[in-house]
Motif scaffolding. Structure first.
Motif, short mmCIF file in Angstrom:
data_model
loop_
_atom_site.label_atom_id
_atom_site.label_comp_id
_atom_site.label_asym_id
_atom_site.label_seq_id
_atom_site.Cartn_x
_atom_site.Cartn_y
_atom_site.Cartn_z
N ASP A 609 0.85 -1.20 0.00
CA ASP A 609 0.00 0.00 0.00
C ASP A 609 0.88 1.24 0.00
OD1 ASP A 609 -2.20 1.64 0.04
OD2 ASP A 609 -2.73 1.26 2.14
N ILE A 610 0.64 2.13 -0.95
CA ILE A 610 1.24 3.47 -0.95
C ILE A 610 0.24 4.40 -0.29
CG2 ILE A 610 2.16 5.35 -2.35
CD1 ILE A 610 2.77 3.25 -4.53
N VAL A 611 0.66 5.09 0.74
CA VAL A 611 -0.25 5.91 1.54
C VAL A 611 -0.06 7.37 1.14
CG1 VAL A 611 -1.05 6.45 3.87
CG2 VAL A 611 -0.03 4.21 3.39
N HIS A 612 -1.02 7.89 0.39
CA HIS A 612 -0.90 9.22 -0.18
C HIS A 612 -1.26 10.28 0.86
CE1 HIS A 612 -0.29 7.40 -4.05
NE2 HIS A 612 -1.45 6.77 -3.99
N LEU A 613 -0.23 10.91 1.42
CA LEU A 613 -0.48 11.94 2.42
C LEU A 613 0.43 13.16 2.26
CD1 LEU A 613 1.95 11.69 4.79
CD2 LEU A 613 0.63 9.66 5.35
N ASN A 614 1.34 13.14 1.28
CA ASN A 614 2.28 14.25 1.11
C ASN A 614 2.35 14.77 -0.32
OD1 ASN A 614 3.40 14.54 3.76
ND2 ASN A 614 4.61 12.70 3.43
N ALA A 615 2.76 13.91 -1.23
CA ALA A 615 3.22 14.35 -2.55
C ALA A 615 2.19 15.13 -3.34
CB ALA A 615 3.70 13.14 -3.35
N GLU A 616 0.91 14.85 -3.13
CA GLU A 616 -0.14 15.50 -3.92
C GLU A 616 -0.66 16.79 -3.28
OE1 GLU A 616 -2.39 11.73 -5.90
OE2 GLU A 616 -2.53 11.94 -3.73
N PHE A 617 -0.09 17.18 -2.14
CA PHE A 617 -0.65 18.28 -1.36
C PHE A 617 0.28 19.49 -1.32
CE2 PHE A 617 -2.64 14.43 0.10
CZ PHE A 617 -3.99 14.78 0.22
N ALA A 618 -0.33 20.67 -1.36
CA ALA A 618 0.45 21.91 -1.29
C ALA A 618 1.11 22.05 0.08
CB ALA A 618 -0.44 23.11 -1.58
N ASP A 619 0.48 21.53 1.13
CA ASP A 619 1.03 21.68 2.49
C ASP A 619 1.75 20.40 2.93
OD1 ASP A 619 -1.23 20.10 2.70
OD2 ASP A 619 -1.86 20.94 4.62
N GLN A 620 2.48 19.80 2.01
CA GLN A 620 3.19 18.56 2.30
C GLN A 620 4.28 18.78 3.34
OE1 GLN A 620 6.32 18.44 -1.39
NE2 GLN A 620 4.18 18.07 -1.91
N ILE A 621 4.49 17.76 4.18
CA ILE A 621 5.54 17.82 5.20
C ILE A 621 6.80 17.14 4.70
CG2 ILE A 621 5.05 15.66 6.42
CD1 ILE A 621 5.77 19.14 7.98
N SER A 622 6.66 16.32 3.65
CA SER A 622 7.76 15.71 2.92
C SER A 622 7.31 15.65 1.48
CB SER A 622 8.06 14.30 3.45
OG SER A 622 8.90 13.59 2.55
N ASP A 623 8.26 15.57 0.54
CA ASP A 623 7.85 15.47 -0.85
C ASP A 623 7.59 14.03 -1.27
OD1 ASP A 623 10.54 14.96 -0.53
OD2 ASP A 623 11.21 16.09 -2.27
N HIS A 624 7.74 13.08 -0.35
CA HIS A 624 7.51 11.66 -0.63
C HIS A 624 6.32 11.14 0.15
CE1 HIS A 624 11.54 10.68 -2.53
NE2 HIS A 624 11.80 11.84 -1.98
N ASP A 625 5.56 10.25 -0.47
CA ASP A 625 4.57 9.48 0.26
C ASP A 625 5.23 8.22 0.83
OD1 ASP A 625 2.34 11.09 -0.25
OD2 ASP A 625 1.93 10.11 -2.17
N PRO A 626 4.84 7.83 2.03
CA PRO A 626 5.35 6.56 2.56
C PRO A 626 4.62 5.38 1.93
CG PRO A 626 3.86 7.56 4.13
CD PRO A 626 3.99 8.53 2.98
N ALA A 627 5.19 4.21 2.08
CA ALA A 627 4.56 2.97 1.62
C ALA A 627 4.76 1.90 2.68
CB ALA A 627 5.17 2.52 0.28
N VAL A 628 3.89 0.90 2.66
CA VAL A 628 3.95 -0.17 3.66
C VAL A 628 3.69 -1.50 2.97
CG1 VAL A 628 1.51 0.10 4.29
CG2 VAL A 628 3.11 -0.96 5.91
N VAL A 629 4.41 -2.53 3.42
CA VAL A 629 4.19 -3.89 2.95
C VAL A 629 3.87 -4.75 4.16
CG1 VAL A 629 6.63 -4.55 3.07
CG2 VAL A 629 5.12 -5.72 1.47
N ARG A 630 2.87 -5.62 4.02
CA ARG A 630 2.47 -6.49 5.12
C ARG A 630 2.73 -7.94 4.73
NH1 ARG A 630 -1.30 -2.07 5.87
NH2 ARG A 630 -2.45 -2.73 4.01
N ILE A 631 3.57 -8.60 5.56
CA ILE A 631 3.99 -9.98 5.30
C ILE A 631 3.32 -10.88 6.33
CG2 ILE A 631 5.96 -11.55 5.21
CD1 ILE A 631 7.70 -9.07 4.56
N THR A 632 2.62 -11.87 5.86
CA THR A 632 1.91 -12.79 6.76
C THR A 632 2.85 -13.89 7.25
OG1 THR A 632 -0.17 -12.40 5.59
CG2 THR A 632 -0.06 -14.36 6.99
N ARG A 633 2.87 -14.09 8.56
CA ARG A 633 3.68 -15.15 9.18
C ARG A 633 2.72 -16.20 9.74
NH1 ARG A 633 6.60 -18.94 10.13
NH2 ARG A 633 8.21 -19.02 11.75
N HIS A 634 2.66 -17.35 9.12
CA HIS A 634 1.74 -18.40 9.56
C HIS A 634 2.34 -19.20 10.72
CE1 HIS A 634 -0.91 -17.57 6.23
NE2 HIS A 634 0.12 -17.65 5.39
#
Length: 634
Positions: A609-634
């Motif tokens: 999941d790419i979490v869009h919270l910065n790059a598309e906004f004029a009031d961005q706190i960073s110029d990059h959006d963070p991303a997260v990967v979730r790995i299932t451990r059985h």
């Protein structure tokens, strides 16, 4: 016959300053004072000559512009060039005005507009003034010729006289830019050579179309914003809403072929105190007509200098939130925090913490890029970053998040690039309540971490440890950091990365086509080193779980990312997202992906999941959006 004359020095070829200029706009009273004393002659005097000028032989603007990007008059003095002032830049160090011939020829390749450079002096003219201008024709290369940009044909060292006045309503009609009037093909292919001597084909290529309008009045209507308002008071729009759209209103840069010529930069010639520039996010719109002269600048290329701005319509773009990981899911995120140091504003720490806790749902492990040393950009020999990371983790706790611990290795002073004095580095944040870190001594700025076999499983010689820090691939660049974690009884190797920047590449909208990507070779070499390290881990255990995350400064389709994935050492879970959602960075109105989380086959099929919270906004706190990967451990 009386006339008003102005004389200004020729333009130097130095780089125009970027940041302060846009804030130094003259107030209306100052502009009026600069223009007072203007002598407006009766219409019968409109064809009057400058002293010693035979108007029958004076070149027209389309003669000066010619049918290529270079003027056939370059380096020559011209006299008595007629035209109407269509826009005035009366602020900063690059003042001047745009002049347009109201009587065009019938050649679409020749522009009818030109910039008259007056240096640091107020031009002393107004839109609608009819002038005859004399001066030297020159090709100005924004950023210097070596930067690879196209040139601006202009008049410098100019003198002029007013021959009449038109109302603003009688300015030459603006050329409307639409999806139909701007070609889909971006630029001619010159095998990497300059295209500036090639005849323009405005019906075939987008860059040729824009060049054929250089200096002329152009307009766009009801356009969507694809690049948010920057701190320099500019934004990007698209004239073709169907050109590779993203679900949130942007324009996707999905391959080297898809350069999206419908993008256009917009800045303003209007005084900011009376006409504030809109604070627009991606997906917003400028309703109605935005119009003004078409210029070319160092950062972004062709730019509409607005004398009239459309109405800003906020489409209510919202920041995203990812779901919380389940008990048996390991959530690994990556976040470029853009030059974070104790000198950063407290609000930056607060908003970064809010993003980590609320928008990213407190991931278990975070690879963090652009962590500066404790003195920030002050170049005082400091290399430690404990204060920086302590402030960030404390802000996370105050925001209701976990008590993150961190691991990192101080770089050598001035060895890793980035903002001078900042000593940026990568680091790990992790939640001890969910994962543990396996500390192994021996990691420092210059000692390479090794893979060794321990009880039949791979282990790191030092944890954290830097991967091949003395390898030439990392010269003046951040070194990757490897760490050994444990989650639900299983070892997980995480590699934090920040590959070398794209600095030095030729601009997409420049005169060399296709542009050379000079920086790419170093990133490919860096990818080879990381790929080799991952292969060494998998040689010991083919099922080893490895996550390589960070700001790789390159695209999913780039040679660097292909190299990282070579030999099936790593895969890109990003590729399983819908194509139009594969972005987390916006540059020059193009939505693109530079940050990645790659996983080894032993990680299975993680959710990305790419979490869009910065790059598309004029009031961005960073110029990059963070991303997260979730790995299932059985």
């Amino acid at each position: 016959m009386p006339f008003r004359s102005r004389s200004v020095p020729p333009r130097s070829q130095s780089v125009r300053p970027r940041s302060p200029i846009r804030r130094l706009r003259a107030a209306p009273a100052a502009v009026a004072a600069a223009c007072c004393g203007l002598l407006v002659l009766p219409s019968s005097a409109g064809a009057a000559d400058a002293p010693g000028t035979d108007s029958a032989h004076a070149p027209r603007i389309h003669d000066i512009q010619g049918r290529t990007r270079l003027s056939p008059f370059a380096g020559r003095e011209v006299t008595g060039v007629p035209g109407i002032v269509t826009g005035v830049r009366d602020f900063g160090a690059a003042r001047g005005f745009w002049l347009q011939d109201p009587h065009p020829d019938h050649d679409r390749a020749t522009s009818e507009g030109i910039y008259v450079y007056t240096g640091g002096k107020s031009p002393g003219v107004e839109a609608g003034d009819a002038l005859r201008v004399s001066g030297k024709v020159q090709e100005y290369y924004p950023g210097g010729k070596e930067a690879g940009n196209q040139s601006v044909t202009e008049l410098s060292g100019a003198t002029w006289r007013t021959t009449g006045h038109r109302s603003r309503g009688r300015l030459p009609r603006a050329v409307r830019l639409t999806a139909r009037s701007v070609p889909e093909a971006y630029a001619p292919d010159a095998d990497g050579s300059s295209i500036e001597n090639r005849p323009l084909r405005p019906g075939r290529y987008a860059l040729d179309r824009y060049e054929s309008l250089e200096g002329m009045r152009v307009s766009v209507r009801d356009v969507r914003v694809t690049g948010p308002t920057s701190r320099y008071h500019d934004l990007w729009v698209t004239t073709d809403p169907d050109q590779h759209p993203t679900p949130r209103g942007g324009t996707l840069y999905g391959s080297y072929r898809d350069r999206n010529g419908a993008r256009l930069k917009v800045s303003s010639l209007l005084p900011l105190d009376t006409h504030p520039f809109p604070e627009a996010d991606v997906g917003d719109a400028l309703r109605g007509t935005t119009e003004g002269p078409l210029d070319y600048e160092q950062y972004g290329g062709y730019t509409l200098r607005a004398t009239a701005l459309g109405e800003h319509r906020d489409n209510g773009l919202e920041r995203e939130r990812t779901r919380e990981q389940r008990r048996n899911e390991l959530a690994v995120a990556t976040y470029n925090v853009e030059n974070l140091s104790p000198a950063s504003e407290p609000a930056k720490f607060e908003r970064l913490a809010e993003g980590l806790v609320t928008n990213l749902s407190s991931p278990d492990i975070v690879t963090v890029e652009e962590v500066q040393d404790d003195s920030g950009p002050r170049d005082d020999g400091t290399v430690g970053a404990d204060r920086t990371l302590a402030k960030l983790t404390e802000a996370v706790r105050e925001a209701g998040g976990p008590s993150y611990a961190w691991r990192q290795i101080d770089p050598e002073d001035k060895a890793d690039g980035g903002q001078p004095g900042g000593n940026i580095r990568v680091a790990f944040l992790y939640n001890p309540a969910r994962v543990s870190f396996t500390d192994r001594p021996g990691g420092d700025a210059t000692t390479p971490v090794r893979v060794r076999e321990q009880d039949g499983e791979p282990a790191l010689s030092a944890s954290p440890g830097r991967i091949a820090p003395r390898d030439a691939a990392w010269e003046d660049s951040r070194k990757p950091l490897a760490g050994e974690f444990r989650f639900r009884g299983r070892t997980v190797f995480v590699i934090a990365n920040h590959f070398s920047s794209k600095g030095g590449d030729q601009p997409m909208e420049g005169r060399f086509q296709p542009p050379a990507r000079h920086s790419e070779q170093q990133r490919v070499a860096q990818a080879e080193v990381v790929n080799g390290f991952v292969r060494t881990l998998r040689d010991v255990d083919p099922k080893a779980v490895v996550v390589a995350g960070g700001d790789f400064n390159d695209f999913p389709f780039s040679p660097a990312l292909r190299t990282l994935r070579s030999g099936h050492a790593l895969t890109s879970p990003l590729d399983r997202l819908p194509r139009d959602e594969r972005y987390g960075y916006v540059y020059n109105g193009n939505s693109q992906a530079l940050d990645h989380l790659l996983t080894s086959p032993g990680a299975g099929r993680p959710e990305y999941d790419i979490v869009h919270l910065n790059a598309e906004f004029a009031d961005q706190i960073s110029d990059h959006d963070p991303a997260v990967v979730r790995i299932t451990r059985h």
